[in-house]
Design a protein around this motif. Sequence first.
Motif, mmCIF file in Angstrom:
data_model
loop_
_atom_site.group_PDB
_atom_site.id
_atom_site.type_symbol
_atom_site.label_atom_id
_atom_site.label_comp_id
_atom_site.label_asym_id
_atom_site.label_seq_id
_atom_site.Cartn_x
_atom_site.Cartn_y
_atom_site.Cartn_z
ATOM 1 N N ASN A 318 -30.133 24.066 18.735
ATOM 2 C CA ASN A 318 -31.326 24.456 17.977
ATOM 3 C C ASN A 318 -31.071 24.537 16.483
ATOM 4 O OD1 ASN A 318 -33.046 24.543 20.150
ATOM 5 N ND2 ASN A 318 -32.721 26.731 20.547
ATOM 6 N N ASP A 319 -29.913 25.041 16.083
ATOM 7 C CA ASP A 319 -29.628 25.215 14.665
ATOM 8 C C ASP A 319 -28.538 24.272 14.174
ATOM 9 O OD1 ASP A 319 -27.591 26.327 16.063
ATOM 10 O OD2 ASP A 319 -27.409 28.134 14.830
ATOM 11 N N ALA A 320 -28.262 23.213 14.944
ATOM 12 C CA ALA A 320 -27.199 22.286 14.566
ATOM 13 C C ALA A 320 -27.731 21.184 13.662
ATOM 14 C CB ALA A 320 -26.569 21.674 15.816
ATOM 15 N N GLY A 321 -26.968 20.884 12.622
ATOM 16 C CA GLY A 321 -27.275 19.744 11.769
ATOM 17 C C GLY A 321 -26.617 18.511 12.345
ATOM 18 N N ARG A 322 -25.717 17.931 11.562
ATOM 19 C CA ARG A 322 -24.967 16.797 12.092
ATOM 20 C C ARG A 322 -23.952 17.308 13.107
ATOM 21 N NH1 ARG A 322 -21.810 12.682 8.165
ATOM 22 N NH2 ARG A 322 -20.475 14.514 7.930
ATOM 23 N N LEU A 323 -23.774 16.578 14.193
ATOM 24 C CA LEU A 323 -22.996 17.053 15.323
ATOM 25 C C LEU A 323 -21.907 16.055 15.678
ATOM 26 C CD1 LEU A 323 -23.805 19.708 16.846
ATOM 27 C CD2 LEU A 323 -24.463 18.245 18.734
ATOM 28 N N TRP A 324 -20.673 16.577 15.792
ATOM 29 C CA TRP A 324 -19.544 15.789 16.286
ATOM 30 C C TRP A 324 -19.289 16.217 17.728
ATOM 31 C CZ3 TRP A 324 -17.269 12.321 12.836
ATOM 32 C CH2 TRP A 324 -17.602 12.496 11.497
ATOM 33 N N ARG A 349 -27.952 9.231 17.917
ATOM 34 C CA ARG A 349 -26.516 8.912 17.944
ATOM 35 C C ARG A 349 -26.152 7.963 16.819
ATOM 36 N NH1 ARG A 349 -22.752 7.592 23.169
ATOM 37 N NH2 ARG A 349 -20.885 6.967 22.033
ATOM 38 N N CYS A 350 -25.051 8.295 16.129
ATOM 39 C CA CYS A 350 -24.584 7.485 15.005
ATOM 40 C C CYS A 350 -23.361 6.651 15.366
ATOM 41 C CB CYS A 350 -24.246 8.376 13.806
ATOM 42 S SG CYS A 350 -25.633 9.374 13.221
ATOM 43 N N GLY A 351 -22.945 6.679 16.600
ATOM 44 C CA GLY A 351 -21.831 5.843 17.019
ATOM 45 C C GLY A 351 -20.564 6.634 17.272
ATOM 46 N N THR A 352 -19.520 5.911 17.681
ATOM 47 C CA THR A 352 -18.210 6.479 17.968
ATOM 48 C C THR A 352 -17.324 6.346 16.749
ATOM 49 O OG1 THR A 352 -18.406 5.952 20.321
ATOM 50 C CG2 THR A 352 -16.198 6.360 19.478
ATOM 51 N N VAL A 353 -16.888 7.458 16.213
ATOM 52 C CA VAL A 353 -16.043 7.442 15.019
ATOM 53 C C VAL A 353 -14.585 7.213 15.388
ATOM 54 C CG1 VAL A 353 -15.291 8.802 13.017
ATOM 55 C CG2 VAL A 353 -17.659 8.960 13.820
ATOM 56 N N SER A 354 -14.139 7.815 16.500
ATOM 57 C CA SER A 354 -12.765 7.638 16.970
ATOM 58 C C SER A 354 -12.779 7.412 18.471
ATOM 59 C CB SER A 354 -11.904 8.865 16.653
ATOM 60 O OG SER A 354 -11.785 9.055 15.257
ATOM 61 N N ASP A 355 -12.024 6.412 18.907
ATOM 62 C CA ASP A 355 -11.904 6.135 20.337
ATOM 63 C C ASP A 355 -10.435 5.885 20.636
ATOM 64 O OD1 ASP A 355 -12.344 5.620 22.957
ATOM 65 O OD2 ASP A 355 -13.512 3.791 22.674
ATOM 66 N N LEU A 356 -9.709 6.978 20.831
ATOM 67 C CA LEU A 356 -8.271 6.935 21.038
ATOM 68 C C LEU A 356 -7.937 7.377 22.456
ATOM 69 C CD1 LEU A 356 -7.203 8.608 17.667
ATOM 70 C CD2 LEU A 356 -7.359 6.174 18.168
ATOM 71 N N LEU A 361 -14.550 10.657 19.842
ATOM 72 C CA LEU A 361 -15.346 11.447 18.908
ATOM 73 C C LEU A 361 -16.613 10.680 18.559
ATOM 74 C CD1 LEU A 361 -15.304 14.074 17.245
ATOM 75 C CD2 LEU A 361 -14.105 12.812 15.440
ATOM 76 N N ASN A 362 -17.757 11.200 19.013
ATOM 77 C CA ASN A 362 -19.053 10.601 18.736
ATOM 78 C C ASN A 362 -19.798 11.455 17.720
ATOM 79 O OD1 ASN A 362 -18.623 8.581 20.719
ATOM 80 N ND2 ASN A 362 -19.302 9.977 22.312
ATOM 81 N N LEU A 363 -20.622 10.797 16.912
ATOM 82 C CA LEU A 363 -21.346 11.499 15.857
ATOM 83 C C LEU A 363 -22.846 11.380 16.076
ATOM 84 C CD1 LEU A 363 -21.271 13.026 13.176
ATOM 85 C CD2 LEU A 363 -21.158 10.827 11.995
ATOM 86 N N ASN A 438 -31.985 4.142 15.226
ATOM 87 C CA ASN A 438 -30.533 4.140 15.205
ATOM 88 C C ASN A 438 -30.041 4.908 13.987
ATOM 89 O OD1 ASN A 438 -27.717 2.796 14.525
ATOM 90 N ND2 ASN A 438 -28.144 2.371 16.682
ATOM 91 N N CYS A 439 -28.802 5.353 14.077
ATOM 92 C CA CYS A 439 -28.159 6.057 12.963
ATOM 93 C C CYS A 439 -26.854 5.348 12.632
ATOM 94 C CB CYS A 439 -27.894 7.506 13.343
ATOM 95 S SG CYS A 439 -26.747 8.377 12.266
ATOM 96 N N HIS A 440 -26.532 5.313 11.368
ATOM 97 C CA HIS A 440 -25.260 4.728 10.948
ATOM 98 C C HIS A 440 -24.667 5.602 9.846
ATOM 99 C CE1 HIS A 440 -22.249 2.005 9.277
ATOM 100 N NE2 HIS A 440 -22.341 1.311 10.408
ATOM 101 N N VAL A 441 -23.387 5.911 9.989
ATOM 102 C CA VAL A 441 -22.690 6.717 8.986
ATOM 103 C C VAL A 441 -21.637 5.858 8.310
ATOM 104 C CG1 VAL A 441 -21.243 8.739 8.586
ATOM 105 C CG2 VAL A 441 -23.071 8.839 10.260
ATOM 106 N N SER A 442 -21.628 5.897 6.978
ATOM 107 C CA SER A 442 -20.641 5.158 6.198
ATOM 108 C C SER A 442 -19.803 6.143 5.395
ATOM 109 C CB SER A 442 -21.327 4.169 5.246
ATOM 110 O OG SER A 442 -22.095 3.238 5.972
ATOM 111 N N PHE A 443 -18.513 5.876 5.330
ATOM 112 C CA PHE A 443 -17.611 6.670 4.511
ATOM 113 C C PHE A 443 -16.972 5.726 3.498
ATOM 114 C CE2 PHE A 443 -17.779 8.711 8.680
ATOM 115 C CZ PHE A 443 -18.191 9.992 8.327
ATOM 116 N N ILE A 444 -17.492 5.751 2.261
ATOM 117 C CA ILE A 444 -17.068 4.824 1.224
ATOM 118 C C ILE A 444 -16.015 5.492 0.357
ATOM 119 C CG2 ILE A 444 -17.843 3.344 -0.657
ATOM 120 C CD1 ILE A 444 -20.659 3.545 0.505
#
Length: 490
Positions: A318-324, A349-356, A361-363, A438-444
């Motif tokens: 309910n009070d969550a912003g971006r969620l990992w 869903r913004c995709g899988t950031v880490s898949d080890l 880790l999904n965002l 869809n959501c996409h996160v970029s880390f520049i």
Amino acid sequence: LSGFFGVYLHEMRAYTSYTLLTVLCAWTYWRIINARRASWFMQAAFLFSVAALLYTHYFAALTAVAVGIYHVLYGGYLLFKRQSLARWWRITGLMIGGGALFLPWFGTAWSLVMNVRETGARRELAYDAATIIQYALFLFSNGSIALLAFIALYGLRRERAVIFVWCVTLSVLALILLINTWLPIVNQMRYIMALFLLIALVVGMGVHRLAQRGVKPAYVTAVWVVAGLIFTLDPRYLADIDKPYNYLPWDALAREIAPYAQPNDTAVMLMPYPAYELVQRDVADYYLYGIPGRYELLESPQSLGVDAYNERASALLNDAGRLWVAYDPQQPPDHEMAFDSLLLSNHVRCGTVSDLPDIRLNLYAPLPATAPYHFGDDIALSQLLPLSVHNELVDVTLGWQVSESVPPDTYSVALHVTDNNGALVAQEDYALPHEALNCHVSFISVSDLGEGEYSVWAIVYNWQSSERLPARNDIQQTEGDRVLLGTFSR
């Protein structure tokens, strides 16, 4: 000489203090109650052992309680014999004093006990009474239960020392079984290590009596040593009896999320069954200390119950912003889909950031209320989170709404970072998502940029012809071939 001790005492953690204090408590009590004049040092050592047992391990406290049971019975014996009770009352005062020293921590201990009782943590894994007795005898004797029973029973006789040892041993065992009935929690045999030390005294008395009959103690000891070595060196010895607790990969989660987490983010670890927050929390606190944002541990519905699970998961969202959302692929949770269905009611869903191998880790980002940016007639863009810079990375979280009329695999997105003069200084490109939402996160990375003001722009272009789609910014009422997402300073 027990292989069980060989496995655990080398860890030099609480169990070493546990065993030392168990011996100290029983030994100092026996010295005080039998000495003509108990020294102040011995009395102080007994007082310390009672208090320290309570602080060292909750099950370690049972030794002090069992000694107290014998002391009460012995006091009744003294009263029956009409002997002096002065020393008995002095020892009683020492026991009460040791217990009083635990009062500052009693509230914490009680709240922990009630939490375990209310949540049912470990109930599914707890041993029953018969299993506890069987495993204790098997582990102590290195598998030689028949030899243990023979020696223990052979040492029985009507002497005060024997009565004391058997009374304390059986009292500890009875207390363990009673507590485990009220609060099923014994799922590791090392918790009840006090029982092993007391059984050692029982066996020692039996070996002593055998020695009086001509059986050298070395013969009995040799059997125990050989069996102990065999069990200690056998990796299967404790595999099914005293399983080590499997902690989740908190170090991997901290390593993967640290570069990207923002102060308003929430990380959720989906825990497999049976993995309990009560056990995992302290380890998680250690590894995730200093990570921006907050984190939550969500147990399986099998642990919490379906209603409690839905209530807790909904409150979390309910009070969550971006969620990992993280979990261990080697211990996959059984509630990933259940949590995902709740999550997608207000997040995208913004995709899988880490898949080890040890962490996935999904965002997720909050669903946009409106889409103020447009490219052409059929592509809408919303900025799900304000532009931010963290760890030399510009975090750009965008939501895309793409109409079915847009041909797939035709357009790409370019994120341009420009300086005060409009020169392009950093860039990231990715394929335009073709899902409806869809959501996409970029880390520049901006680690190579100098001090100054910078702007971030979004562009949609045909990747084959490089032709840009016309863009419209409803917020600033501007048109062109790009939209301004925000600025940042270095």
